[in-house]
Design a protein around this motif. Structure first.
Motif, PDB file in Angstrom:
ATOM      1  N   PRO A  88       0.785  -1.240   0.000  1.00 41.40           N
ATOM      2  CA  PRO A  88       0.000   0.000   0.000  1.00 41.40           C
ATOM      3  C   PRO A  88       0.812   1.284   0.000  1.00 41.40           C
ATOM      4  CG  PRO A  88      -0.105  -1.086   2.135  1.00 41.40           C
ATOM      5  CD  PRO A  88       0.543  -2.050   1.207  1.00 41.40           C
ATOM      6  N   TYR A  89       2.093   1.214   0.333  1.00 39.72           N
ATOM      7  CA  TYR A  89       2.905   2.430   0.358  1.00 39.72           C
ATOM      8  C   TYR A  89       3.945   2.459  -0.762  1.00 39.72           C
ATOM      9  CZ  TYR A  89       0.695   2.748   4.898  1.00 39.72           C
ATOM     10  OH  TYR A  89      -0.247   2.796   5.904  1.00 39.72           O
ATOM     11  N   ASN A  90       3.785   1.581  -1.713  1.00 43.23           N
ATOM     12  CA  ASN A  90       4.676   1.569  -2.879  1.00 43.23           C
ATOM     13  C   ASN A  90       4.179   2.636  -3.857  1.00 43.23           C
ATOM     14  OD1 ASN A  90       5.799   0.957  -5.501  1.00 43.23           O
ATOM     15  ND2 ASN A  90       6.385  -1.053  -4.707  1.00 43.23           N
ATOM     16  N   THR A  91       4.892   3.742  -3.922  1.00 43.08           N
ATOM     17  CA  THR A  91       4.409   4.877  -4.720  1.00 43.08           C
ATOM     18  C   THR A  91       4.440   4.602  -6.216  1.00 43.08           C
ATOM     19  OG1 THR A  91       6.617   5.857  -4.491  1.00 43.08           O
ATOM     20  CG2 THR A  91       4.894   6.646  -3.004  1.00 43.08           C
ATOM     21  N   ASP A  92       5.327   3.714  -6.670  1.00 40.69           N
ATOM     22  CA  ASP A  92       5.315   3.333  -8.087  1.00 40.69           C
ATOM     23  C   ASP A  92       4.010   2.621  -8.424  1.00 40.69           C
ATOM     24  OD1 ASP A  92       7.818   4.397  -8.605  1.00 40.69           O
ATOM     25  OD2 ASP A  92       8.855   2.510  -8.217  1.00 40.69           O
ATOM     26  N   TYR A  93       3.610   1.692  -7.585  1.00 43.06           N
ATOM     27  CA  TYR A  93       2.369   0.958  -7.837  1.00 43.06           C
ATOM     28  C   TYR A  93       1.155   1.886  -7.770  1.00 43.06           C
ATOM     29  CZ  TYR A  93       5.035  -3.398  -7.190  1.00 43.06           C
ATOM     30  OH  TYR A  93       5.923  -4.426  -7.311  1.00 43.06           O
ATOM     31  N   ILE A  94       1.175   2.820  -6.818  1.00 40.91           N
ATOM     32  CA  ILE A  94       0.069   3.776  -6.708  1.00 40.91           C
ATOM     33  C   ILE A  94      -0.050   4.588  -7.996  1.00 40.91           C
ATOM     34  CG2 ILE A  94      -0.711   5.870  -5.517  1.00 40.91           C
ATOM     35  CD1 ILE A  94       0.651   4.694  -2.966  1.00 40.91           C
ATOM     36  N   SER A  95       1.074   5.063  -8.501  1.00 46.53           N
ATOM     37  CA  SER A  95       1.064   5.868  -9.718  1.00 46.53           C
ATOM     38  C   SER A  95       0.645   5.045 -10.936  1.00 46.53           C
ATOM     39  CB  SER A  95       2.451   6.478  -9.956  1.00 46.53           C
ATOM     40  OG  SER A  95       2.741   7.439  -8.967  1.00 46.53           O
ATOM     41  N   ASP A  96       1.102   3.802 -10.980  1.00 46.68           N
ATOM     42  CA  ASP A  96       0.727   2.941 -12.102  1.00 46.68           C
ATOM     43  C   ASP A  96      -0.773   2.653 -12.097  1.00 46.68           C
ATOM     44  OD1 ASP A  96       3.410   2.798 -12.900  1.00 46.68           O
ATOM     45  OD2 ASP A  96       3.782   1.167 -11.502  1.00 46.68           O
ATOM     46  N   ARG A  97      -1.332   2.484 -10.913  1.00 49.60           N
ATOM     47  CA  ARG A  97      -2.785   2.298 -10.817  1.00 49.60           C
ATOM     48  C   ARG A  97      -3.499   3.551 -11.310  1.00 49.60           C
ATOM     49  NH1 ARG A  97      -6.849   3.226  -6.946  1.00 49.60           N
ATOM     50  NH2 ARG A  97      -8.593   1.739  -7.154  1.00 49.60           N
ATOM     51  N   ALA A  98      -2.927   4.717 -11.038  1.00 47.56           N
ATOM     52  CA  ALA A  98      -3.514   5.972 -11.516  1.00 47.56           C
ATOM     53  C   ALA A  98      -3.572   6.001 -13.042  1.00 47.56           C
ATOM     54  CB  ALA A  98      -2.708   7.157 -10.991  1.00 47.56           C
ATOM     55  N   VAL A  99      -2.552   5.465 -13.694  1.00 52.78           N
ATOM     56  CA  VAL A  99      -2.546   5.428 -15.160  1.00 52.78           C
ATOM     57  C   VAL A  99      -3.708   4.589 -15.673  1.00 52.78           C
ATOM     58  CG1 VAL A  99      -1.271   4.673 -17.198  1.00 52.78           C
ATOM     59  CG2 VAL A  99      -0.064   5.797 -15.328  1.00 52.78           C
ATOM     60  N   VAL A 100      -3.929   3.432 -15.058  1.00 54.31           N
ATOM     61  CA  VAL A 100      -5.025   2.569 -15.496  1.00 54.31           C
ATOM     62  C   VAL A 100      -6.370   3.256 -15.252  1.00 54.31           C
ATOM     63  CG1 VAL A 100      -6.130   0.325 -15.221  1.00 54.31           C
ATOM     64  CG2 VAL A 100      -3.639   0.502 -15.122  1.00 54.31           C
ATOM     65  N   LEU A 101      -6.508   3.931 -14.118  1.00 51.25           N
ATOM     66  CA  LEU A 101      -7.739   4.676 -13.860  1.00 51.25           C
ATOM     67  C   LEU A 101      -7.951   5.751 -14.927  1.00 51.25           C
ATOM     68  CD1 LEU A 101      -7.417   5.056  -9.987  1.00 51.25           C
ATOM     69  CD2 LEU A 101      -9.272   3.852 -11.169  1.00 51.25           C
ATOM     70  N   HIS A 102      -6.875   6.398 -15.334  1.00 51.73           N
ATOM     71  CA  HIS A 102      -6.969   7.402 -16.387  1.00 51.73           C
ATOM     72  C   HIS A 102      -7.438   6.775 -17.701  1.00 51.73           C
ATOM     73  CE1 HIS A 102      -6.177  10.763 -18.944  1.00 51.73           C
ATOM     74  NE2 HIS A 102      -5.107  10.227 -19.497  1.00 51.73           N
ATOM     75  N   LEU A 103      -6.920   5.600 -18.013  1.00 49.49           N
ATOM     76  CA  LEU A 103      -7.352   4.902 -19.229  1.00 49.49           C
ATOM     77  C   LEU A 103      -8.842   4.573 -19.179  1.00 49.49           C
ATOM     78  CD1 LEU A 103      -4.347   2.458 -19.695  1.00 49.49           C
ATOM     79  CD2 LEU A 103      -4.838   4.514 -21.020  1.00 49.49           C
TER      80      LEU A 103
END
Length: 239
Positions: free
Chosen positions: A64-79
């Motif tokens: 839950p505190y892996n900022t790379d994973y958080i940001s990557d999830r944001a990309v998918v949400l954007h898609l």
């Protein structure tokens, strides 16, 4: 069934076969984030982005505190055009990682894409404050300033980006059309390595957005593959 075989099938465009392998691997090893990452990208290439998001949800639950994973999830949400949620994730990544300039440059690019130009400028300025030699942020701040009609500020930002990559405009004969006078090498590459595109080609690509978000994998080639698959989903869409 092996992880390497799944990757090989994915690279060959055999997405259904790759998915079958990753489904089995995930079933046997449900808590391995890398397996969910790869299954998520395969699902996205199959157009099953909602299912891909489920894998990214699991990844962020595992770390839950892996900022790379958080940001990557944001990309998918954007898609998925869930931009408010995507922005919340990018905010969370920036709050957890406040000294990393790419957290702000990636959020700035996202804000530019969704039309928050003032917010984009603020984030580019923060990224530049943290890394004054980030030519990409200077260049793309200039693009946003140009959109907003701030021509003098835009010119200054582009000139700073030129200086940082070592580009010096060549003298042009007076008879040459003015639109051919100013050229800029592609940001992030050495000027001698590529043809110099016209100045109006300064637009940052979505692939750079993915790179600034950070890594979903542990090596550069995997990051590029992930960037390529998401860029493919966008279909080369311009901002």
């Amino acid at each position: 069934m092996s992880f390497e075989k799944g990757i090989e099938l994915y690279k060959s465009g055999k997405f259904e076969e790759a998915l079958a392998i990753f489904n089995e691997l995930v079933k046997a090893n449900p808590n391995q984030a890398e397996l969910h990452l790869n299954r998520g990208r395969v699902l996205s290439r199959l157009g099953r982005t909602e299912e891909a998001l489920t894998d990214f949800d699991l990844i962020t639950a595992l770390e839950p505190y892996n900022t790379d994973y958080i940001s990557d999830r944001a990309v998918v949400l954007h898609l998925l055009k869930r931009n408010e949620e995507a922005l919340t994730e990018l905010d969370r990544a920036a709050n957890l990682d406040p000294t990393k300039p790419y957290r702000f440059s990636s959020r700035a690019y996202f804000k530019d894409r969704i039309g928050d130009l003032e917010g984009a400028i603020t984030d580019y300025e923060k990224a530049i404050e943290l890394d004054p030699e980030d030519a990409v942020s200077h260049n793309n701040k200039g693009l946003v300033e140009e959109k907003m009609g701030y021509q003098a500020k835009s010119k200054k930002s582009f000139e700073k980006a030129d200086d940082l990559v070592g580009y010096k405009p060549k003298a042009t004969p007076a008879s040459q059309p003015s639109e051919e006078k100013n050229e800029l090498p592609k940001i992030g590459s050495k000027p001698a390595e590529q043809p110099i595109p016209p100045v109006q080609k300064k637009e940052m690509t979505f692939n750079h957005f993915l790179n600034t978000l950070g890594s979903v994998f542990t090596n550069a080639s995997s990051r590029k593959e992930f960037g390529d698959y998401l860029k493919g989903i966008l279909g080369g869409k311009k901002r």
